[in-house]
Design an enzyme around this catalytic site. Structure first.
Site, PDB file in Angstrom:
ATOM      1  N   ASP A  43       1.028 -20.806 -24.395  1.00  0.00           N
ATOM      2  CA  ASP A  43       0.032 -20.484 -25.420  1.00  0.00           C
ATOM      3  C   ASP A  43      -0.208 -21.706 -26.304  1.00  0.00           C
ATOM      4  O   ASP A  43       0.696 -22.136 -27.024  1.00  0.00           O
ATOM      5  CB  ASP A  43       0.535 -19.312 -26.276  1.00  0.00           C
ATOM      6  CG  ASP A  43      -0.503 -18.875 -27.285  1.00  0.00           C
ATOM      7  OD1 ASP A  43      -1.458 -18.183 -26.878  1.00  0.00           O
ATOM      8  OD2 ASP A  43      -0.383 -19.240 -28.474  1.00  0.00           O
ATOM      9  N   TYR A  48      -3.208 -26.431 -33.332  1.00  0.00           N
ATOM     10  CA  TYR A  48      -1.806 -26.888 -33.340  1.00  0.00           C
ATOM     11  C   TYR A  48      -1.714 -28.409 -33.226  1.00  0.00           C
ATOM     12  O   TYR A  48      -0.641 -28.984 -33.386  1.00  0.00           O
ATOM     13  CB  TYR A  48      -0.993 -26.224 -32.207  1.00  0.00           C
ATOM     14  CG  TYR A  48      -0.948 -24.706 -32.269  1.00  0.00           C
ATOM     15  CD1 TYR A  48      -1.304 -24.023 -33.426  1.00  0.00           C
ATOM     16  CD2 TYR A  48      -0.572 -23.954 -31.162  1.00  0.00           C
ATOM     17  CE1 TYR A  48      -1.288 -22.630 -33.477  1.00  0.00           C
ATOM     18  CE2 TYR A  48      -0.541 -22.568 -31.209  1.00  0.00           C
ATOM     19  CZ  TYR A  48      -0.908 -21.915 -32.366  1.00  0.00           C
ATOM     20  OH  TYR A  48      -0.884 -20.541 -32.409  1.00  0.00           O
ATOM     21  N   LYS A  73      -6.986 -21.762 -27.856  1.00  0.00           N
ATOM     22  CA  LYS A  73      -7.798 -21.097 -28.887  1.00  0.00           C
ATOM     23  C   LYS A  73      -8.735 -22.084 -29.564  1.00  0.00           C
ATOM     24  O   LYS A  73      -8.383 -23.251 -29.757  1.00  0.00           O
ATOM     25  CB  LYS A  73      -6.890 -20.481 -29.967  1.00  0.00           C
ATOM     26  CG  LYS A  73      -5.723 -19.722 -29.415  1.00  0.00           C
ATOM     27  CD  LYS A  73      -4.854 -19.095 -30.498  1.00  0.00           C
ATOM     28  CE  LYS A  73      -3.525 -18.670 -29.930  1.00  0.00           C
ATOM     29  NZ  LYS A  73      -2.535 -19.763 -29.869  1.00  0.00           N
ATOM     30  N   HIS A 113      -9.487 -18.155 -32.621  1.00  0.00           N
ATOM     31  CA  HIS A 113      -8.138 -18.105 -33.220  1.00  0.00           C
ATOM     32  C   HIS A 113      -8.023 -17.066 -34.337  1.00  0.00           C
ATOM     33  O   HIS A 113      -6.987 -16.425 -34.496  1.00  0.00           O
ATOM     34  CB  HIS A 113      -7.775 -19.492 -33.763  1.00  0.00           C
ATOM     35  CG  HIS A 113      -6.316 -19.726 -33.911  1.00  0.00           C
ATOM     36  ND1 HIS A 113      -5.712 -20.916 -33.618  1.00  0.00           N
ATOM     37  CD2 HIS A 113      -5.307 -18.926 -34.322  1.00  0.00           C
ATOM     38  CE1 HIS A 113      -4.415 -20.834 -33.826  1.00  0.00           C
ATOM     39  NE2 HIS A 113      -4.145 -19.630 -34.263  1.00  0.00           N
ATOM     40  N   LEU A 193       9.569 -12.575 -33.655  1.00  0.00           N
ATOM     41  CA  LEU A 193      10.870 -12.828 -34.281  1.00  0.00           C
ATOM     42  C   LEU A 193      10.773 -12.949 -35.800  1.00  0.00           C
ATOM     43  O   LEU A 193      11.766 -13.253 -36.459  1.00  0.00           O
ATOM     44  CB  LEU A 193      11.504 -14.100 -33.689  1.00  0.00           C
ATOM     45  CG  LEU A 193      11.648 -14.118 -32.162  1.00  0.00           C
ATOM     46  CD1 LEU A 193      12.410 -15.362 -31.709  1.00  0.00           C
ATOM     47  CD2 LEU A 193      12.368 -12.864 -31.680  1.00  0.00           C
ATOM     48  N   SER A 251      10.512 -21.928 -29.235  1.00  0.00           N
ATOM     49  CA  SER A 251      11.708 -22.570 -29.761  1.00  0.00           C
ATOM     50  C   SER A 251      11.696 -24.006 -29.289  1.00  0.00           C
ATOM     51  O   SER A 251      11.090 -24.316 -28.259  1.00  0.00           O
ATOM     52  CB  SER A 251      12.971 -21.868 -29.259  1.00  0.00           C
ATOM     53  OG  SER A 251      14.115 -22.578 -29.736  1.00  0.00           O
ATOM     54  N   ARG A 256      17.783 -21.335 -26.578  1.00  0.00           N
ATOM     55  CA  ARG A 256      16.926 -20.228 -27.050  1.00  0.00           C
ATOM     56  C   ARG A 256      15.715 -20.040 -26.126  1.00  0.00           C
ATOM     57  O   ARG A 256      15.268 -18.921 -25.902  1.00  0.00           O
ATOM     58  CB  ARG A 256      16.446 -20.498 -28.471  1.00  0.00           C
ATOM     59  CG  ARG A 256      17.528 -20.323 -29.521  1.00  0.00           C
ATOM     60  CD  ARG A 256      16.968 -20.642 -30.895  1.00  0.00           C
ATOM     61  NE  ARG A 256      17.909 -20.346 -31.955  1.00  0.00           N
ATOM     62  CZ  ARG A 256      17.666 -20.565 -33.249  1.00  0.00           C
ATOM     63  NH1 ARG A 256      16.514 -21.104 -33.627  1.00  0.00           N
ATOM     64  NH2 ARG A 256      18.555 -20.251 -34.154  1.00  0.00           N
ATOM     65  N   ASN A 260      15.059 -16.386 -24.573  1.00  0.00           N
ATOM     66  CA  ASN A 260      13.868 -15.604 -24.913  1.00  0.00           C
ATOM     67  C   ASN A 260      13.063 -15.151 -23.690  1.00  0.00           C
ATOM     68  O   ASN A 260      12.216 -14.265 -23.791  1.00  0.00           O
ATOM     69  CB  ASN A 260      12.958 -16.405 -25.855  1.00  0.00           C
ATOM     70  CG  ASN A 260      13.607 -16.679 -27.204  1.00  0.00           C
ATOM     71  OD1 ASN A 260      14.622 -16.080 -27.549  1.00  0.00           O
ATOM     72  ND2 ASN A 260      13.043 -17.589 -27.966  1.00  0.00           N
TER      73      ASN A 260
HETATM   74  N1  LIG Z   1      -2.908 -16.434 -33.048  1.00  0.00           N
HETATM   75  C1  LIG Z   1      -2.216 -16.730 -34.147  1.00  0.00           C
HETATM   76  O1  LIG Z   1      -2.717 -16.692 -35.268  1.00  0.00           O
HETATM   77  C2  LIG Z   1      -0.763 -17.086 -33.983  1.00  0.00           C
HETATM   78  C3  LIG Z   1       0.078 -17.074 -35.109  1.00  0.00           C
HETATM   79  C4  LIG Z   1       1.412 -17.386 -34.906  1.00  0.00           C
HETATM   80  C5  LIG Z   1       1.891 -17.688 -33.646  1.00  0.00           C
HETATM   81  N2  LIG Z   1       1.045 -17.711 -32.582  1.00  0.00           N
HETATM   82  C6  LIG Z   1       1.512 -18.092 -31.224  1.00  0.00           C
HETATM   83  O2  LIG Z   1       2.653 -17.313 -30.901  1.00  0.00           O
HETATM   84  C7  LIG Z   1       3.754 -18.185 -30.665  1.00  0.00           C
HETATM   85  C8  LIG Z   1       5.029 -17.474 -31.064  1.00  0.00           C
HETATM   86  O3  LIG Z   1       5.048 -17.225 -32.485  1.00  0.00           O
HETATM   87  P1  LIG Z   1       6.085 -18.014 -33.392  1.00  0.00           P
HETATM   88  O4  LIG Z   1       5.877 -19.478 -33.258  1.00  0.00           O
HETATM   89  O5  LIG Z   1       6.096 -17.389 -34.718  1.00  0.00           O
HETATM   90  O6  LIG Z   1       7.414 -17.739 -32.527  1.00  0.00           O
HETATM   91  P2  LIG Z   1       8.673 -16.792 -32.606  1.00  0.00           P
HETATM   92  O7  LIG Z   1       9.330 -16.953 -31.284  1.00  0.00           O
HETATM   93  O8  LIG Z   1       8.345 -15.436 -33.105  1.00  0.00           O
HETATM   94  O9  LIG Z   1       9.542 -17.510 -33.737  1.00  0.00           O
HETATM   95  C9  LIG Z   1       9.889 -18.870 -33.649  1.00  0.00           C
HETATM   96  C10 LIG Z   1      10.940 -19.124 -34.721  1.00  0.00           C
HETATM   97  O10 LIG Z   1      12.137 -18.387 -34.399  1.00  0.00           O
HETATM   98  C11 LIG Z   1      13.191 -19.290 -34.026  1.00  0.00           C
HETATM   99  N3  LIG Z   1      13.763 -18.769 -32.771  1.00  0.00           N
HETATM  100  C12 LIG Z   1      13.220 -18.835 -31.533  1.00  0.00           C
HETATM  101  N4  LIG Z   1      14.016 -18.238 -30.639  1.00  0.00           N
HETATM  102  C13 LIG Z   1      15.100 -17.773 -31.309  1.00  0.00           C
HETATM  103  C14 LIG Z   1      16.260 -17.076 -30.925  1.00  0.00           C
HETATM  104  N5  LIG Z   1      16.475 -16.729 -29.661  1.00  0.00           N
HETATM  105  N6  LIG Z   1      17.158 -16.761 -31.888  1.00  0.00           N
HETATM  106  C15 LIG Z   1      16.939 -17.100 -33.179  1.00  0.00           C
HETATM  107  N7  LIG Z   1      15.858 -17.764 -33.608  1.00  0.00           N
HETATM  108  C16 LIG Z   1      14.926 -18.110 -32.685  1.00  0.00           C
HETATM  109  C17 LIG Z   1      12.536 -20.648 -33.835  1.00  0.00           C
HETATM  110  O11 LIG Z   1      13.389 -21.681 -34.250  1.00  0.00           O
HETATM  111  P3  LIG Z   1      13.696 -22.953 -33.299  1.00  0.00           P
HETATM  112  O12 LIG Z   1      12.395 -23.506 -32.819  1.00  0.00           O
HETATM  113  O13 LIG Z   1      14.444 -23.852 -34.220  1.00  0.00           O
HETATM  114  O14 LIG Z   1      14.537 -22.407 -32.193  1.00  0.00           O
HETATM  115  C18 LIG Z   1      11.342 -20.580 -34.793  1.00  0.00           C
HETATM  116  O15 LIG Z   1      11.740 -20.841 -36.120  1.00  0.00           O
HETATM  117  C19 LIG Z   1       3.390 -19.445 -31.449  1.00  0.00           C
HETATM  118  O16 LIG Z   1       4.170 -20.571 -31.084  1.00  0.00           O
HETATM  119  C20 LIG Z   1       1.936 -19.558 -31.122  1.00  0.00           C
HETATM  120  O17 LIG Z   1       1.754 -20.049 -29.804  1.00  0.00           O
HETATM  121  C21 LIG Z   1      -0.265 -17.397 -32.734  1.00  0.00           C
END
Ligand SMILES: NC(=O)c1ccc[n+]([C@@H]2O[C@H](COP(=O)([O-])OP(=O)(O)OC[C@H]3O[C@@H](n4cnc5c(N)ncnc54)[C@H](OP(=O)(O)O)[C@@H]3O)[C@@H](O)[C@H]2O)c1
Length: 303
Positions: A43, A48, A73, A113, A193, A251, A256, A260
């Site tokens: 994604d 970004y 996006k 987006h 998460l 991550s 991780r 995941n």
């Molecule tokens: N459309 C939108 O508006 C929108 C908004 C937000 C996100 N997104 C998309 O969705 C993706 C996922 O959302 P997100 O970035 O918020 O990701 P997420 O996987 O929900 O959270 C990532 C955060 O959690 C930590 N983490 C990851 N795996 C972990 C685990 N197994 N245990 C503990 N902590 C963990 C990561 O730290 P570390 O990196 O230090 O491991 C990071 O701080 C984004 O990267 C993006 O592509 C889209």
């Protein structure tokens, strides 16, 4: 059936690797690790500012194009931020530029987006054209609520095939999920998460915003995860899958990244799904550090 190889209605593998909050170099390293771990769904987003890194990782992995599902996006622009709103032609040109950075001839899914622009119907019309041109296989939206999707339908335009939204027990999107199911719009979850204290924990990432609202969910997730002998991260991601969502997770830590993706060796019993469902506060966190919920800020459309 939720299995490792299962896909949703638009052919998207159910677990995707996200690339938000990564520099271009970090995206290259993290996407390389993700593809090596077995992710086949990536994604990305114009906003970004790291698609060149994602593109290099995809190219160097040497996988067959048809094995991969790549989403990106359009950043639509936003008057409130002084960011020019993209016209029809600029929207067409934007994906063409993104494809160069990604080193691809098409993406599998192209999304608006967020509904931040008054030109959103004009932008949607451009996405319809990008699909017709074969530059994306599917088109959809992100951060759209029912009214904003309905606006597209009421304009007589083809409906979005997917909607990517924040989705976790504290932000359970009950009525929107029902609406998407009724309209066969594929639901994609981001920030699954967000309830965890480890989410965006580094300085400046915004994970501390509204942190006190997460306590109840953290306690419940700890108890249920320990009973099921899984990590809290796996529990929250699996909760999304069992609600029929494809889930995205990011991550930059190889361990991780592997953890995941490994969501297919357990099931959350109904009683625990119900307990997690009860934690809903309709509270989004992902954009909250900017002081906004993108699903609520759409400006009125000037027709
Ligand atoms: N459309 C939108 O508006 C929108 C908004 C937000 C996100 N997104 C998309 O969705 C993706 C996922 O959302 P997100 O970035 O918020 O990701 P997420 O996987 O929900 O959270 C990532 C955060 O959690 C930590 N983490 C990851 N795996 C972990 C685990 N197994 N245990 C503990 N902590 C963990 C990561 O730290 P570390 O990196 O230090 O491991 C990071 O701080 C984004 O990267 C993006 O592509 C889209």
């Amino acid at each position: 059936m939720i299995t490792t190889t299962a896909k949703n209605r638009i052919g998207m593998p159910l677990v995707g690797f996200g690339t938000y909050q990564l520099s271009t170099g970090q995206a290259e390293v993290a996407v390389t690790a993700a593809l090596k771990a077995g992710y086949r769904h990536i994604d990305a987003a114009e906003g970004y500012n790291n698609e060149a890194g994602t593109g290099r990782a995809i190219k160097d992995a040497g996988l067959q194009r048809q094995e991969l599902f790549i989403t990106t996006k359009l950043f639509p622009g936003n008057k409130l931020w002084g960011a020019p709103e993209k016209t029809y032609v600029q929207t067409l040109d934007t994906l063409k530029k993104q494809l160069k950075d990604l080193q691809l001839d098409h993406v599998d899914l192209y999304l608006i987006h967020a509904p931040l622009s008054e030109l959103r119907l004009e932008q949607w019309n451009a996405l319809v054209e990008l699909k017709r041109l074969g530059l994306t296989k599917h088109i959809g939206v992100s951060n759209y609520n029912e009214a904003l999707i309905q606006e597209i339908l009421d304009a007589g335009m083809p409906q979005p095939e997917a909607n990517q939204i924040e989705f976790h027990p504290v932000c359970a999107q009950v009525s929107l999920t029902q609406y998407m199911n009724a309209h066969t719009i594929a639901p994609i979850a981001y920030s699954s998460l967000a309830p965890l204290s480890a989410w965006r924990a580094d300085e400046g990432q915004g994970g501390d915003v509204l942190a006190e609202l997460k306590n109840e969910c953290q306690e419940a997730a700890r108890d249920i995860a320990s009973k099921l002998r899984v990590t809290e991260a796996k529990l929250l991601l699996r909760w999304g899958l069992q609600h029929g969502y494809a889930v995205l997770t990011k991550s930059n830590k190889p361990e991780r990244i592997r953890e995941n993706l490994n969501l297919f060796d357990f099931e959350i019993p109904e009683v625990d799904m119900v307990a997690l469902n009860r934690l809903d506060r309709s509270q989004a966190f992902a954009w909250a550090s900017n002081g906004m919920n993108p699903m609520e800020v759409a400006p009125p459309l000037h027709r």
